[in-house]
Design an enzyme around this catalytic site. Sequence first.
Site, PDB file in Angstrom:
ATOM      1  N   TRP A 259       0.813  -1.229   0.000  1.00  0.00           N
ATOM      2  CA  TRP A 259       0.000   0.000   0.000  1.00  0.00           C
ATOM      3  C   TRP A 259       0.840   1.271   0.000  1.00  0.00           C
ATOM      4  CZ3 TRP A 259      -4.570  -0.922   4.014  1.00  0.00           C
ATOM      5  CH2 TRP A 259      -5.445  -1.885   3.471  1.00  0.00           C
ATOM      6  N   LYS A 260       2.120   1.149   0.281  1.00  0.00           N
ATOM      7  CA  LYS A 260       3.013   2.318   0.394  1.00  0.00           C
ATOM      8  C   LYS A 260       2.414   3.313   1.405  1.00  0.00           C
ATOM      9  CE  LYS A 260       4.611   1.173  -4.174  1.00  0.00           C
ATOM     10  NZ  LYS A 260       5.148   1.585  -5.460  1.00  0.00           N
TER      11      LYS A 260
ATOM     12  N   GLU B   6      11.445  -6.651  -9.381  1.00  0.00           N
ATOM     13  CA  GLU B   6      10.708  -5.437  -9.739  1.00  0.00           C
ATOM     14  C   GLU B   6      11.598  -4.519 -10.575  1.00  0.00           C
ATOM     15  OE1 GLU B   6       7.196  -4.579  -6.890  1.00  0.00           O
ATOM     16  OE2 GLU B   6       8.978  -3.596  -6.135  1.00  0.00           O
TER      17      GLU B   6
ATOM     18  N   HIS C 240      13.044  -2.398  -1.354  1.00  0.00           N
ATOM     19  CA  HIS C 240      12.202  -1.824  -2.416  1.00  0.00           C
ATOM     20  C   HIS C 240      12.986  -0.683  -3.088  1.00  0.00           C
ATOM     21  CE1 HIS C 240       9.006   0.224  -4.525  1.00  0.00           C
ATOM     22  NE2 HIS C 240       8.288  -0.879  -4.412  1.00  0.00           N
TER      23      HIS C 240
ATOM     24  N   GLY D  77       4.785   1.479 -11.266  1.00  0.00           N
ATOM     25  CA  GLY D  77       3.869   2.609 -11.385  1.00  0.00           C
ATOM     26  C   GLY D  77       3.844   3.249 -12.756  1.00  0.00           C
TER      27      GLY D  77
ATOM     28  N   SER E 235       3.657  -2.769 -12.221  1.00  0.00           N
ATOM     29  CA  SER E 235       2.511  -2.597 -13.131  1.00  0.00           C
ATOM     30  C   SER E 235       1.701  -3.872 -13.380  1.00  0.00           C
ATOM     31  CB  SER E 235       2.960  -1.980 -14.456  1.00  0.00           C
ATOM     32  OG  SER E 235       3.457  -0.680 -14.225  1.00  0.00           O
TER      33      SER E 235
ATOM     34  N   GLY F   9       1.506  -2.833  -6.257  1.00  0.00           N
ATOM     35  CA  GLY F   9       1.444  -1.493  -5.676  1.00  0.00           C
ATOM     36  C   GLY F   9       0.104  -0.851  -5.991  1.00  0.00           C
ATOM     37  N   GLY F  10       0.076  -0.031  -7.027  1.00  0.00           N
ATOM     38  CA  GLY F  10      -1.111   0.745  -7.389  1.00  0.00           C
ATOM     39  C   GLY F  10      -2.410  -0.051  -7.393  1.00  0.00           C
TER      40      GLY F  10
END
Length: 243
Positions: free
Chosen positions: A8-9, A163, A93, A169, A206, A227-228
């Site tokens: 979720w960052k 990653e 990360h 992103g 992504s 992520g997003g």
Amino acid sequence: MKLLVANWKMNKSFNDGLRAIKSIKKKIKNDRKKKYIILPPLQSTLYIKKNLIKDDVIFGSQDCSQFKNGAYTGDISAEMIKKVGCKYTLIGHSERRIMYNENNKVLRNKIKRALEQKLKVIFCVGETLISYKQNKSSQFIIRQLINVFDKSDNFKNIILAYEPIWAIGTSVTPKMNEIDNIHHTIKKTMKKKFNILNIPVLYGGSVKPTNAAEIFSLKNVDGGLIGGASLIASEFCKIYDTL
Ligand code: PGA
């Protein structure tokens, strides 16, 4: 075992987080073949855990201090992360490597602290766009691996995540065969250097409901780091369904 990790960052209020978890819990379940893990900001994890009737969600932290305890303003130790109830911690990360200058020495310490507390480490590697364009992704990643691990580490508690920095992103990913090849290289490196067979390697960068099935069908991909798309519960659940 396949894993899907939601990173979720620095997003979501306490209540948004709780709502998202409730909605995820309704839609998807952990079983023997696949599991989902949520990495909220640590304060939210505490709040969410307190407010769930049945606390059967697996949580992790997004980072972990390189130090055990002491005068390190702002840091949160592996022991504290464990006490909150997290089972996992994300280390390395690219956002932390780049924006907080975390080098191999720092990352090595973080891995040690986390393993001492028996946290499972999700360790991220991934090349820059320049290295990718120069066809040097493998070399870049092999260096990231061999410089932080040690033969004496408990590799049962280590999961790797590939990653590519340029895929985070951005809505672009490497080609499918490129992802599979890098995952294969990572597994081969871990075998050759540390004698570890078939370490789990997640893909991140992504991943969306539209490309997840294709990515997860690759032979050397053992799950995803999202992520997003993990910020929207329904998207995350759709991705989980393709696993
Ligand atoms: P993304 O991020 O899914 O938004 O590309 C992945 C990550 O940073 O772990």
